[in-house]
Design a protein around this motif. Structure first.
Motif, PDB file in Angstrom:
ATOM      1  N   MET A  41       0.753  -1.350   0.077  1.00  0.00           N
ATOM      2  CA  MET A  41       0.068  -0.007  -0.006  1.00  0.00           C
ATOM      3  C   MET A  41       1.028   1.257   0.018  1.00  0.00           C
ATOM      4  N   GLN A  42       0.621   2.123  -0.723  1.00  0.00           N
ATOM      5  CA  GLN A  42       1.160   3.564  -1.051  1.00  0.00           C
ATOM      6  C   GLN A  42       0.260   4.605  -1.228  1.00  0.00           C
ATOM      7  N   LEU A  43       0.198   5.736  -0.287  1.00  0.00           N
ATOM      8  CA  LEU A  43      -0.654   6.827  -0.755  1.00  0.00           C
ATOM      9  C   LEU A  43       0.244   7.446  -1.571  1.00  0.00           C
ATOM     10  N   LEU A  44      -0.449   8.304  -2.469  1.00  0.00           N
ATOM     11  CA  LEU A  44      -0.086   9.214  -3.568  1.00  0.00           C
ATOM     12  C   LEU A  44      -0.346  10.492  -3.270  1.00  0.00           C
ATOM     13  N   LEU A 106       8.053   6.007  -3.009  1.00  0.00           N
ATOM     14  CA  LEU A 106       7.697   7.193  -3.779  1.00  0.00           C
ATOM     15  C   LEU A 106       8.753   8.084  -4.262  1.00  0.00           C
ATOM     16  N   MET A 107       8.847   8.464  -5.564  1.00  0.00           N
ATOM     17  CA  MET A 107      10.166   9.208  -5.895  1.00  0.00           C
ATOM     18  C   MET A 107       9.670  10.625  -5.887  1.00  0.00           C
ATOM     19  N   PRO A 108      10.829  11.536  -5.644  1.00  0.00           N
ATOM     20  CA  PRO A 108      10.310  12.944  -5.740  1.00  0.00           C
ATOM     21  C   PRO A 108       9.312  13.658  -6.864  1.00  0.00           C
ATOM     22  N   HIS A 378      -0.193 -10.161   5.915  1.00  0.00           N
ATOM     23  CA  HIS A 378      -0.528  -9.489   4.717  1.00  0.00           C
ATOM     24  C   HIS A 378      -1.339  -8.408   4.919  1.00  0.00           C
ATOM     25  N   SER A 379      -1.255  -7.840   6.201  1.00  0.00           N
ATOM     26  CA  SER A 379      -2.255  -6.696   6.359  1.00  0.00           C
ATOM     27  C   SER A 379      -1.378  -5.405   6.025  1.00  0.00           C
ATOM     28  N   THR A 380      -1.959  -4.369   5.923  1.00  0.00           N
ATOM     29  CA  THR A 380      -1.352  -2.921   5.369  1.00  0.00           C
ATOM     30  C   THR A 380      -2.022  -1.903   6.299  1.00  0.00           C
ATOM     31  N   THR A 381      -1.297  -0.749   6.210  1.00  0.00           N
ATOM     32  CA  THR A 381      -1.656   0.374   6.887  1.00  0.00           C
ATOM     33  C   THR A 381      -1.114   1.716   6.251  1.00  0.00           C
ATOM     34  N   VAL A 382      -1.887   2.831   6.134  1.00  0.00           N
ATOM     35  CA  VAL A 382      -0.910   3.993   5.655  1.00  0.00           C
ATOM     36  C   VAL A 382      -1.857   5.185   6.414  1.00  0.00           C
ATOM     37  N   LEU A 383      -1.187   6.447   6.622  1.00  0.00           N
ATOM     38  CA  LEU A 383      -1.699   7.659   7.240  1.00  0.00           C
ATOM     39  C   LEU A 383      -2.166   8.260   6.098  1.00  0.00           C
ATOM     40  N   LEU A 384      -3.621   8.882   6.028  1.00  0.00           N
ATOM     41  CA  LEU A 384      -4.127   9.709   4.902  1.00  0.00           C
ATOM     42  C   LEU A 384      -4.136  11.325   5.461  1.00  0.00           C
ATOM     43  N   ARG A 385      -4.346  12.124   4.568  1.00  0.00           N
ATOM     44  CA  ARG A 385      -4.111  13.418   4.623  1.00  0.00           C
ATOM     45  C   ARG A 385      -4.829  14.011   5.702  1.00  0.00           C
ATOM     46  N   ASP A 386      -6.007  13.511   5.624  1.00  0.00           N
ATOM     47  CA  ASP A 386      -7.115  14.098   6.995  1.00  0.00           C
ATOM     48  C   ASP A 386      -6.848  13.320   8.455  1.00  0.00           C
ATOM     49  N   GLY A 387      -5.856  12.576   8.405  1.00  0.00           N
ATOM     50  CA  GLY A 387      -5.349  12.234   9.624  1.00  0.00           C
ATOM     51  C   GLY A 387      -5.966  10.900   9.913  1.00  0.00           C
TER      52      GLY A 387
END
Length: 538
Positions: A41-44, A106-108, A378-387
């Motif tokens: 998982m990756q936030l873009l 995630l690249m620059p 095989h679980s995943t988690t990411v932070l979202l922009r709204d917190g």
């Protein structure tokens, strides 16, 4: 059958609308099925999230668009999707080669570069640049060595380093200067490899503020000069000597970097959970040892650093550790027995735990409200922009298993955990950023004026500004994760009753903040604003 379908519908509806109102955060199901199990998982930077599992799981529950099938295959289902947060919608993507247990950065420029995988994907480099019609692009033999269970990290020069992998005791870079670029050996990965268990896959890698790398594998760590292939420092073995890396999978974070002038005075790493020695061999015999309940914290910036051991309220293996905008650490997902691997975990841990690093020892952990959905291997988690915290995945089987006649069926849902700072009773303390606007460019060392509103009473001395790098998450580790607390003064009122500004200084260098996209937050009394995207540039 009709009664079962009806009951299932109402159960999913209940999960979707149910929000816990207790003080320990709340859960909400966003999408009952995204069609795949979110193993990676990756936030873009456009507030979409790319996810994928593997191409040899079988037929997923979402078809490729326009009747497409993977080349030389009868599989016409997708094994990657893009989730649009704003519309709560899913778009299928096509990966050509096997991305199982791969890694990425995630690249620059906002492109996700994903490396390695299994079988026909061992040496493949894949790129994804998000748009409404974009899809994965693949470069065969983009890597010099096979990379399966490796770890990636963005570097100050804009490249990424790919470290280790199964039977790969070396590292390499991407993009490459030439096709003949060498792959330096890394004996530390040989030294930390346990017979019959490994226990050093997906090593925990963090960019030290001097440009070198902190690398933790199994139960110990080094400070590594990758440019000269030189170990600069060997840190003490964590007390107890228990393994913390795959398959005895714990997790780790680089604690918030508090910038003062041109430097960060204290640099600390926190490693939590895992499984005891012998647990992998035992689990393959049907004996499921209890997970570790300890964390080790070490000030790696000290001349003679030592581990401080702390005890979690819940033992956990295969847990994830996520930095929240206010500097707290969320420990989430996982199980309380067994190890990572097919059918090798038991007893899901449904309750996250919040860790407050600035509290006194003994008062740092707090158990949060539980989910109802097991999130094991095989679980995943990411932070979202709204917190909020996005949570997905869980498939401890070597194929898709969608029925309830197996332990922990393949999980296709996406849900969010909302930390306590999103409770409605905190709304009058929550900042909202007015300026700069999202997607603004920020230059190193430059002054940054941030204008924000707060509807309630503001304590100017309790306002700070943080920047969070969006991480690539898989197998209980968030690659490239770092949180910066920017150097600056107190907030001051500028217009009317509720508008304020705070003046901070951008990070001093790419060693502390590699160029690229970050989420920027204003934090007031530990309550963060919704974030904005900023792009660090020279």
């Amino acid at each position: 059958m009709a009664l079962y379908t009806c009951l299932l519908f109402f159960f999913l509806l209940f999960l979707h609308v149910h929000q816990s109102t207790a003080s320990g955060g709340s859960w909400s199901v966003l999408v009952p099925s995204i069609g795949i199990s979110a193993m990676h998982m990756q936030l873009l930077p456009n507030d979409r999230v790319v996810m994928y599992d593997r191409t040899d799981f079988g037929i997923s529950n979402i078809s490729l668009p326009e009747g497409k099938c993977r080349p030389n295959s009868t599989d016409c289902s997708a094994h990657s999707v893009e989730y649009d947060i704003a519309t709560n919608s899913i778009r299928p993507l096509m990966v050509l080669t096997n991305v199982w247990c791969s890694s990425g950065t995630l690249m620059p420029d906002g492109t996700l570069v994903q490396t390695g995988g299994f079988d026909d994907g061992y040496r493949v480099v894949r790129t994804y640049k998000s748009c409404d019609t974009c899809d994965w692009q693949e470069t065969p033999n983009g890597l010099s060595k096979s990379r399966w269970y490796a770890t990636n990290h963005i570097l100050p020069d804009g490249k990424q380093i790919i470290i280790g992998g199964r039977k790969a005791f070396s590292y390499e870079f991407y993009p490459k200067i030439s096709a003949t670029e060498n792959t330096p050996s890394l004996p530390f990965l040989v030294q930390t490899n346990d017979p019959q268990a490994e226990n050093n896959l997906y090593p925990f890698v963090f960019l030290y503020p001097d440009g070198n790398l902190f690398i933790f594998a199994n139960n110990r760590a080094i400070l590594f000069d990758y440019s000269n292939n030189l170990v600069l420092k060997t840190y003490p073995t964590m007390p107890g000597g228990q393994p913390r890396n795959y398959p005895s999978t714990g997790s780790a974070v680089l604690l918030p970097l508090k910038i003062k002038g041109e430097t960060v005075n204290e640099i600390e790493v926190l490693v939590c959970g895992g499984a005891p020695k012998g647990a992998f061999v035992n689990a393959n015999k049907g004996i499921f040892n209890g997970a570790l309940d300890t964390c080790g914290r070490i000030k790696i910036s000290e001349s003679n650093p030592q581990w401080l051991m702390e005890t979690m309220p819940l033992a956990r293996v295969m847990g994830d550790m996520l930095l929240l905008p206010n500097g707290h650490v969320l420990i989430i997902n996982g199980a309380s027995a067994g190890v990572a691997g097919w059918e090798l975990g038991r007893n899901p841990v449904l309750s996250p735990v919040a860790y407050r690093p600035d509290n006194e020892v003994g008062s740092r952990f707090e158990v949060q409200n539980p989910s109802t959905i097991p999130r094991v291997y095989h679980s995943t988690t990411v932070l979202l922009r709204d917190g909020r915290v996005l949570v997905g995945g869980s498939n401890p089987h070597d194929k898709y298993q969608f029925t309830n006649d197996v332990l922990y069926p393949t999980e296709l849902s996406l849900e969010t955990f909302s930390p306590t700072y999103l409770d409605s009773n905190s709304s009058d303390l929550r900042p909202k950023i007015i300026l700069p606007v999202t997607s603004s460019k920020v230059r190193y060392r430059k002054q940054l004026v941030i204008v924000f509103t707060v509807s309630g009473v503001v304590d100017p001395s309790s306002v700070s500004v943080t920047m969070v790098a969006p991480s690539f998450n898989t197998h209980s580790f968030s690659m490239n994760q770092r949180l910066l607390v920017l150097d600056g003064g107190k907030a001051s009122k500028i217009i009317g009753r509720s508008r304020y500004q705070i003046i901070v200084r951008a990070p001093p260098s790419g060693n502390i903040a590699p160029a690229g996209n970050y989420l920027l937050f204003v934090v007031h009394k530990e309550i963060p604003s919704p974030g904005i995207w900023v792009q660090m540039q020279q």
